[in-house]
Design a protein around this motif. Structure first.
Motif, PDB file in Angstrom:
ATOM      1  N   TYR A 167      59.692 -40.466 -52.655  1.00 33.98           N
ATOM      2  CA  TYR A 167      59.933 -39.134 -52.071  1.00 33.98           C
ATOM      3  C   TYR A 167      59.454 -38.034 -53.009  1.00 33.98           C
ATOM      4  CZ  TYR A 167      62.380 -34.911 -50.684  1.00 33.98           C
ATOM      5  OH  TYR A 167      62.671 -33.608 -50.348  1.00 33.98           O
ATOM      6  N   PHE A 168      59.902 -38.079 -54.260  1.00 31.92           N
ATOM      7  CA  PHE A 168      59.520 -37.029 -55.221  1.00 31.92           C
ATOM      8  C   PHE A 168      58.027 -37.094 -55.547  1.00 31.92           C
ATOM      9  CE2 PHE A 168      64.120 -37.274 -56.012  1.00 31.92           C
ATOM     10  CZ  PHE A 168      64.442 -35.933 -55.935  1.00 31.92           C
ATOM     11  N   TYR A 169      57.505 -38.302 -55.624  1.00 29.33           N
ATOM     12  CA  TYR A 169      56.080 -38.478 -55.936  1.00 29.33           C
ATOM     13  C   TYR A 169      55.210 -37.866 -54.838  1.00 29.33           C
ATOM     14  CZ  TYR A 169      51.639 -40.900 -56.724  1.00 29.33           C
ATOM     15  OH  TYR A 169      50.310 -41.194 -56.914  1.00 29.33           O
ATOM     16  N   LYS A 170      55.530 -38.181 -53.586  1.00 28.89           N
ATOM     17  CA  LYS A 170      54.738 -37.674 -52.470  1.00 28.89           C
ATOM     18  C   LYS A 170      54.933 -36.180 -52.265  1.00 28.89           C
ATOM     19  CE  LYS A 170      54.567 -42.049 -49.937  1.00 28.89           C
ATOM     20  NZ  LYS A 170      53.114 -42.194 -50.021  1.00 28.89           N
ATOM     21  N   THR A 171      56.161 -35.705 -52.484  1.00 27.45           N
ATOM     22  CA  THR A 171      56.440 -34.283 -52.244  1.00 27.45           C
ATOM     23  C   THR A 171      55.849 -33.391 -53.325  1.00 27.45           C
ATOM     24  OG1 THR A 171      58.512 -34.840 -51.113  1.00 27.45           O
ATOM     25  CG2 THR A 171      58.262 -32.569 -51.884  1.00 27.45           C
ATOM     26  N   TYR A 172      56.113 -33.725 -54.586  1.00 25.48           N
ATOM     27  CA  TYR A 172      55.764 -32.805 -55.677  1.00 25.48           C
ATOM     28  C   TYR A 172      54.440 -33.115 -56.372  1.00 25.48           C
ATOM     29  CZ  TYR A 172      60.564 -31.334 -54.966  1.00 25.48           C
ATOM     30  OH  TYR A 172      61.718 -30.877 -54.400  1.00 25.48           O
ATOM     31  N   LEU A 173      53.942 -34.347 -56.227  1.00 31.41           N
ATOM     32  CA  LEU A 173      52.667 -34.673 -56.861  1.00 31.41           C
ATOM     33  C   LEU A 173      51.513 -34.786 -55.864  1.00 31.41           C
ATOM     34  CD1 LEU A 173      53.684 -37.252 -59.606  1.00 31.41           C
ATOM     35  CD2 LEU A 173      53.082 -34.861 -59.900  1.00 31.41           C
ATOM     36  N   LEU A 174      51.822 -35.269 -54.654  1.00 29.45           N
ATOM     37  CA  LEU A 174      50.764 -35.428 -53.662  1.00 29.45           C
ATOM     38  C   LEU A 174      50.779 -34.346 -52.587  1.00 29.45           C
ATOM     39  CD1 LEU A 174      50.721 -39.304 -53.153  1.00 29.45           C
ATOM     40  CD2 LEU A 174      49.372 -37.900 -54.722  1.00 29.45           C
ATOM     41  N   GLY A 175      51.805 -33.497 -52.593  1.00 23.47           N
ATOM     42  CA  GLY A 175      51.826 -32.373 -51.662  1.00 23.47           C
ATOM     43  C   GLY A 175      52.130 -32.740 -50.222  1.00 23.47           C
TER      44      GLY A 175
END
Length: 255
Positions: free
Chosen positions: A199-207
């Motif tokens: 969740y955090f990876y897709k939201t904050y790193l992948l937009g």
């Protein structure tokens, strides 16, 4: 002395790769979510791993033992199996513009940690499934995959070989319990970490939009749980079947 010199060279190489990765991340962040950004994150992670390994080699006071060629061969085989399990033995589940999947990659990651230890097993899973991501539609998940699969191997290996001393002589019942419990510990970590980190990876790193990231995390929790159950059952069965033969042939690593 020679080992420390090698460690310094490794540290320097790791630092250079890390800087390159950070520069690439900064330059590709503006278009985050694309393949270039995922590759830059992966380069950064590899730089960190090499840097830490170099620092450990430089400042460690323990005498390093040469790695057995059989262990390297087994690790390579396990990495290949992880690749096959994640690339070909899978069912894709589309979720909007993203996707998740049921797969057998974790089976061989857990099996590798049971057979050759947490470090080599984790690296086998991390490398095999990261290559799978990079060669399929999951390329943007490669950095997350590398970290999580490495952690799975380390956890399974730690419980199996540091707590249960699985490679030593034990009764059949003890070996069975130790194998299953060790596998469960690694997969329990993955059930929690995969959707949360995802969740955090897709939201904050992948937009990825938050609503879609939440949906992916919820569906990911289901697929991860199913994958975990499959991994525990299948990896335990294969290990318990292989263990006697490998011990007889002196191929089981003494950890």
């Amino acid at each position: 002395m020679k080992d420390k010199k090698t460690g310094l060279i490794q540290t320097l190489i790791g630092a250079i790769i890390l800087v390159i990765g950070i520069v690439l991340c900064v330059n590709t962040y503006i278009v985050k979510g694309n393949k270039a950004y995922a590759f830059s994150l992966l380069v950064t992670i590899l730089g960190i791993v090499i840097l830490i390994a170099g620092l450990y080699r430089t400042f460690s006071k323990k005498e390093r033992k040469p790695v057995d060629a059989k262990v390297i061969a087994q690790a390579a085989l396990c990495a290949a199996l992880c690749y096959v399990g994640a690339t070909f033995i899978k069912i894709d589940i589309p979720v909007g513009t993203e996707r998740t999947m049921f797969h057998f990659g974790n089976v061989f990651c857990v099996l590798a940690a049971l057979l050759i230890g947490g470090e080599w097993g984790g690296l086998s899973g991390a490398i095999g499934m990261t290559i799978s991501d990079l060669s399929t539609a999951y390329v943007t998940s490669a950095p997350k995959t590398f970290i999580l699969k490495l952690c799975i191997g380390l956890i399974v290996g730690f419980v199996a070989h540091k707590l249960f001393h699985l490679s030593k002589e034990h009764s059949a019942k003890y070996v069975t319990v130790a194998t299953v419990v060790s596998s469960i510990c690694g997969m329990a970590f993955n059930i929690v970490a995969d959707p949360v980190v995802g969740y955090f990876y897709k939201t904050y790193l992948l937009g990825v939009p938050q609503d879609l990231a939440k949906t992916l995390a919820k569906i990911g929790a289901i697929t991860t749980s199913v994958n975990a159950v499959i991994a525990v059952i299948v990896a335990s069965i294969i290990y318990l079947a292989l263990r006697p033969a490998m011990k007889k042939l002196n191929m089981l690593r003494d950890l």
